[in-house]
Scaffold this active site. Structure first.
Site, PDB file in Angstrom:
ATOM      1  N   GLU A 162       0.795  -1.237   0.000  1.00 47.14           N
ATOM      2  CA  GLU A 162       0.000   0.000   0.000  1.00 47.14           C
ATOM      3  C   GLU A 162       0.827   1.286   0.000  1.00 47.14           C
ATOM      4  O   GLU A 162       0.630   2.171   0.821  1.00 47.14           O
ATOM      5  CB  GLU A 162      -0.976  -0.027   1.189  1.00 47.14           C
ATOM      6  CG  GLU A 162      -1.885  -1.240   1.141  1.00 47.14           C
ATOM      7  CD  GLU A 162      -2.703  -1.482   2.409  1.00 47.14           C
ATOM      8  OE1 GLU A 162      -2.689  -0.617   3.289  1.00 47.14           O
ATOM      9  OE2 GLU A 162      -3.334  -2.538   2.508  1.00 47.14           O
ATOM     10  N   GLU A 267      -6.392 -10.481  -1.431  1.00 45.73           N
ATOM     11  CA  GLU A 267      -7.193 -10.261  -0.209  1.00 45.73           C
ATOM     12  C   GLU A 267      -8.663 -10.129  -0.582  1.00 45.73           C
ATOM     13  O   GLU A 267      -9.311  -9.125  -0.290  1.00 45.73           O
ATOM     14  CB  GLU A 267      -6.712  -9.004   0.538  1.00 45.73           C
ATOM     15  CG  GLU A 267      -5.235  -9.027   0.885  1.00 45.73           C
ATOM     16  CD  GLU A 267      -4.756  -7.833   1.708  1.00 45.73           C
ATOM     17  OE1 GLU A 267      -5.605  -7.060   2.213  1.00 45.73           O
ATOM     18  OE2 GLU A 267      -3.539  -7.671   1.845  1.00 45.73           O
TER      19      GLU A 267
HETATM   20  O1  G3I Z   1      -3.886  -7.833  18.626  1.00 48.93           O
HETATM   21  C1  G3I Z   1      -4.920  -7.097  19.285  1.00 48.93           C
HETATM   22  C2  G3I Z   1      -5.414  -7.884  20.433  1.00 48.93           C
HETATM   23  O2  G3I Z   1      -4.369  -8.019  21.362  1.00 48.93           O
HETATM   24  C3  G3I Z   1      -6.631  -7.168  21.031  1.00 48.93           C
HETATM   25  O3  G3I Z   1      -7.184  -7.974  22.018  1.00 48.93           O
HETATM   26  C4  G3I Z   1      -7.683  -6.898  19.949  1.00 48.93           C
HETATM   27  C5  G3I Z   1      -8.850  -6.081  20.488  1.00 48.93           C
HETATM   28  O4  G3I Z   1      -9.557  -5.460  19.436  1.00 48.93           O
HETATM   29  O5  G3I Z   1      -7.091  -6.161  18.928  1.00 48.93           O
HETATM   30  C6  G3I Z   1      -6.061  -6.896  18.329  1.00 48.93           C
HETATM   31  O6  G3I Z   1      -5.546  -6.242  17.229  1.00 48.93           O
HETATM   32  C7  G3I Z   1      -6.361  -6.175  16.118  1.00 48.93           C
HETATM   33  C8  G3I Z   1      -5.717  -7.005  15.006  1.00 48.93           C
HETATM   34  O7  G3I Z   1      -6.414  -6.817  13.799  1.00 48.93           O
HETATM   35  C9  G3I Z   1      -5.708  -8.504  15.324  1.00 48.93           C
HETATM   36  O8  G3I Z   1      -7.007  -8.985  15.452  1.00 48.93           O
HETATM   37  C10 G3I Z   1      -6.440  -4.713  15.685  1.00 48.93           C
HETATM   38  O9  G3I Z   1      -7.183  -3.995  16.659  1.00 48.93           O
HETATM   39  C11 G3I Z   1      -7.087  -4.595  14.337  1.00 48.93           C
HETATM   40  O10 G3I Z   1      -6.965  -3.228  13.901  1.00 48.93           O
HETATM   41  C12 G3I Z   1      -6.377  -5.491  13.355  1.00 48.93           C
HETATM   42  O11 G3I Z   1      -7.024  -5.362  12.123  1.00 48.93           O
HETATM   43  C13 G3I Z   1      -6.354  -5.922  11.019  1.00 48.93           C
HETATM   44  C14 G3I Z   1      -6.032  -4.807  10.034  1.00 48.93           C
HETATM   45  O12 G3I Z   1      -5.431  -5.375   8.868  1.00 48.93           O
HETATM   46  C15 G3I Z   1      -5.088  -3.786  10.627  1.00 48.93           C
HETATM   47  O13 G3I Z   1      -4.782  -2.803   9.777  1.00 48.93           O
HETATM   48  C16 G3I Z   1      -7.249  -6.946  10.388  1.00 48.93           C
HETATM   49  O14 G3I Z   1      -7.425  -8.065  11.272  1.00 48.93           O
HETATM   50  C17 G3I Z   1      -6.639  -7.449   9.071  1.00 48.93           C
HETATM   51  O15 G3I Z   1      -7.563  -8.245   8.395  1.00 48.93           O
HETATM   52  C18 G3I Z   1      -6.306  -6.248   8.199  1.00 48.93           C
HETATM   53  O16 G3I Z   1      -5.688  -6.705   7.037  1.00 48.93           O
HETATM   54  C19 G3I Z   1      -5.315  -5.713   6.078  1.00 48.93           C
HETATM   55  C20 G3I Z   1      -4.087  -6.238   5.349  1.00 48.93           C
HETATM   56  O17 G3I Z   1      -3.080  -6.567   6.271  1.00 48.93           O
HETATM   57  C21 G3I Z   1      -3.578  -5.219   4.333  1.00 48.93           C
HETATM   58  N1  G3I Z   1      -4.630  -4.826   3.431  1.00 48.93           N
HETATM   59  C22 G3I Z   1      -5.858  -4.370   4.033  1.00 48.93           C
HETATM   60  C23 G3I Z   1      -6.391  -5.425   5.015  1.00 48.93           C
HETATM   61  C24 G3I Z   1      -7.694  -5.001   5.607  1.00 48.93           C
HETATM   62  O18 G3I Z   1      -7.553  -3.859   6.392  1.00 48.93           O
END
Ligand code: G3I
Length: 382
Positions: A162, A267
Site C-alpha cells: 500500500e 485479499e
Molecule cells: O492484537 C490485538 C489484540 O491483542 C486485542 O485484544 C484486539 C482487540 O480489538 O485487537 C487486536 O488487534 C487487532 C488485530 O487486527 C488482530 O485482530 C487490531 O485492533 C485490528 O486493527 C487489526 O485489524 C487488522 C487490520 O489489517 C489492521 O490494519 C485486520 O485483522 C486485518 O484483516 C487487516 O488486514 C489488512 C491487510 O493486512 C492489508 N490490506 C488491508 C487489510 C484489511 O484492512
C-alpha cells in the site's frame, strides 16, 4: 454363452452405475482447491486461532478448501518485531508450522507497511524521524531477519504494501518521508538478498482506480529496469457492491500483466454493508439509531441482497478463471464470514457477509456454481 453374456451385461451395467454414482459423489464433494487448483493457488488468510488450532471448525474448512495460506496479522511489524532489539516469532512460527504440516503454499505478509508498524521503527527516542541511513539499516535488519528465518519455507512475500494512493501519488508514510520512493526498491533488494529463491510482490488495494493503475505499472517497470526482482502485483480485491466494476478491475489486471509480472488476487472479500457517509468517530457509536442504520443485517442477509452478492462475486471469480494464464494465486481474506475484518471496520461490531463461506462454514451459492462451471468446462474440453 448366453448366460455368460447376461452376466457380463449385468456386470458392466453395475460397474457403469458405480462409476457414475461415484462421479456424482465426487462432483458434489469437489472443493475449491480441487476445482481451481490447476489454474492458480487457492489461498486464504488465516488468523492465530486457526494457525494455533483452537478454531477447529475453521481449521477443518481451511484444510478442506484451500492449498495456500497467508498470515492475516502475525507477520506485521508490530507483532513480529515489537521493539528494536526484540523479535517475537511465536505466532509467525506457528503460522508457518501450520502451512508445512498441511502441505500448503505459504505466503508472508507483509514486510514494509505503514500500518500496524512498530512505533519505534522510523523514529528515535525523542519521536523524531531517524536519518535515512539509520532507517535503511533498520529496514534491512527487519526484512533480512524475518525472510532468512523462513528461507525455503515461505514461497513469496508481500514486500511493500500500500505505497500508492488512489490518485497515483506516493502515500506520505514515514518511509516515504525519510527515504523518498527509494525505500521501495531497497525493500525488494533486502528481501532478495535474504532469500534469492523467494518470490517478491507489491501489494495494494483499490487497484482499479486509473491513477493507481498507472502508478503501479510505472513502479513495476522501474523496478524491473533497475534489475530488481519482482514476481507479481497483488491486487487485494476488497470489493464493495458497487466498486469497482469488473471491467475496470480487468483493465488493471491486464495492465499489470503487460509489464511481464504475474498477478495475484491477494485479499478477496466483498462487503454488503453501507459506508458511513458522516465522519467516523465516537458520534457513531453513541448514536443508536445511526448505528442500527449502519448495521442493516444483524440477523440474516435478505435473499435479494444475498443473490446480488453471489452474482457480483461470481462475475469476479469468472474473471479470475478467464485470466488464469496470468493469475497465479487467488486468496480470500478470511475463511468464513465470522473471520472477516469487515465486521469491525470502519465500524466495530457490525455483521458483514463478505466471504465465500458463511458463519456455519457452508459454501455460498457462488462457490457451488463456480465449481460446477469449471468442472463442466473441463468435461467439455478434456
Ligand atoms: O492484537 C490485538 C489484540 O491483542 C486485542 O485484544 C484486539 C482487540 O480489538 O485487537 C487486536 O488487534 C487487532 C488485530 O487486527 C488482530 O485482530 C487490531 O485492533 C485490528 O486493527 C487489526 O485489524 C487488522 C487490520 O489489517 C489492521 O490494519 C485486520 O485483522 C486485518 O484483516 C487487516 O488486514 C489488512 C491487510 O493486512 C492489508 N490490506 C488491508 C487489510 C484489511 O484492512
Amino acid at each position: 454363452m448366453k448366460r455368460n453374456s447376461i452376466l457380463l451385461s449385468i456386470l458392466s451395467v453395475s460397474t457403469a452405475l458405480i462409476v457414475s454414482c461415484s462421479t456424482v459423489e465426487k462432483e458434489e464433494a469437489t472443493t475449491l482447491k480441487e476445482a481451481l487448483g490447476d489454474k492458480f493457488l487457492v489461498g486464504v488468510a488465516i488468523n492465530s486461532n486457526q494457525a494455533g488450532g483452537t478454531d477447529t471448525a475453521g481449521v477443518a474448512l481451511i484444510k478442506q478448501q484451500f492449498n495456500s495460506i497467508v498470515a492475516e496479522n502475525c507477520m506485521k511489524s508490530e507483532v513480529i518485531h515489537p521493539e528494536e532489539n526484540r523479535f517475537d516469532f511465536t505466532l509467525a512460527d506457528q503460522f508457518v508450522a501450520f502451512g508445512k504440516k498441511n502441505d500448503m503454499t505459504i505466503i508472508g505478509h507483509t514486510l514494509i507497511w505503514h500500518s500496524q508498524l512498530s512505533p519505534w521503527f522510523c523514529v528515535d527516542e525523542k519521536g523524531k524521524n531517524v536519518s535515512p541511513e539509520l532507517l535503511k539499516e533498520r529496514m534491512k535488519r527487519h526484512i533480512q531477519t524475518i525472510v532468512s528465518r523462513y528461507k525455503g519455507e515461505i514461497k513469496g512475500w508481500d514486500v511493500v504494501n500500500e505505497a500508492i494512493e488512489d490518485d497515483g501519488s506516493f502515500r506520505q508514510t514515514k518511509f516515504y518521508e525519510i527515504l523518498g520512493e527509494e525505500y521501495i526498491p531497497l525493500a525488494f533488494q533486502y528481501a532478495h538478498e535474504a532469500d534469492p529463491e523467494a518470490e517478491l510482490y507489491y501489494n495494494d488495494f483499490s487497484m482499479a482506480h486509473p491513477g493507481k493503475r498507472d502508478a503501479v505499472v510505472k513502479l513495476v517497470n522501474k523496478l524491473k529496469n533497475q534489475g530488481i526482482r519482482i514476481d507479481a502485483v497483488g491486487m487485494q480485491g476488497h470489493l464493495t457492491m458497487s466498486f469497482p466494476t469488473p471491467a475496470e478491475f480487468e483493465k488493471s489486471l491486464l495492465a499489470f500483466a503487460s509489464t511481464g509480472v504475474n498477478v495475484m488476487i491477494t485479499e478477496l472479500d466483498m462487503t454488503v454493508l453501507p459506508w458511513p457517509s458522516k465522519k467516523l468517530g465516537a458520534d457513531i457509536s453513541a448514536n443508536f439509531a445511526y448505528e442500527k442504520e449502519m448495521n442493516p443485517y444483524p440477523e440474516v442477509l435478505p435473499d435479494s441482497v444475498s443473490q446480488a452478492w453471489n452474482e457480483r462475486m461470481g462475475e469476479f471469480l469468472r474473471l479470475f478463471v478467464k485470466h488464469a494464464n496470468v493469475i497465479t494465486r487467488v486468496t480470500v481474506w478470511g475463511a468464513s464470514d465470522e473471520d472477516s475484518w469487515r465486521n469491525n471496520w470502519p465500524i466495530k461490531g457490525r455483521k458483514d457477509y463478505a466471504l465465500l463461506f458463511d458463519r456455519n462454514h457452508q459454501p455460498k451459492p457462488v462457490v457451488t456454481s463456480i465449481i460446477k462451471e469449471v468442472l463442466n468446462t473441463k468435461k467439455a474440453n478434456p
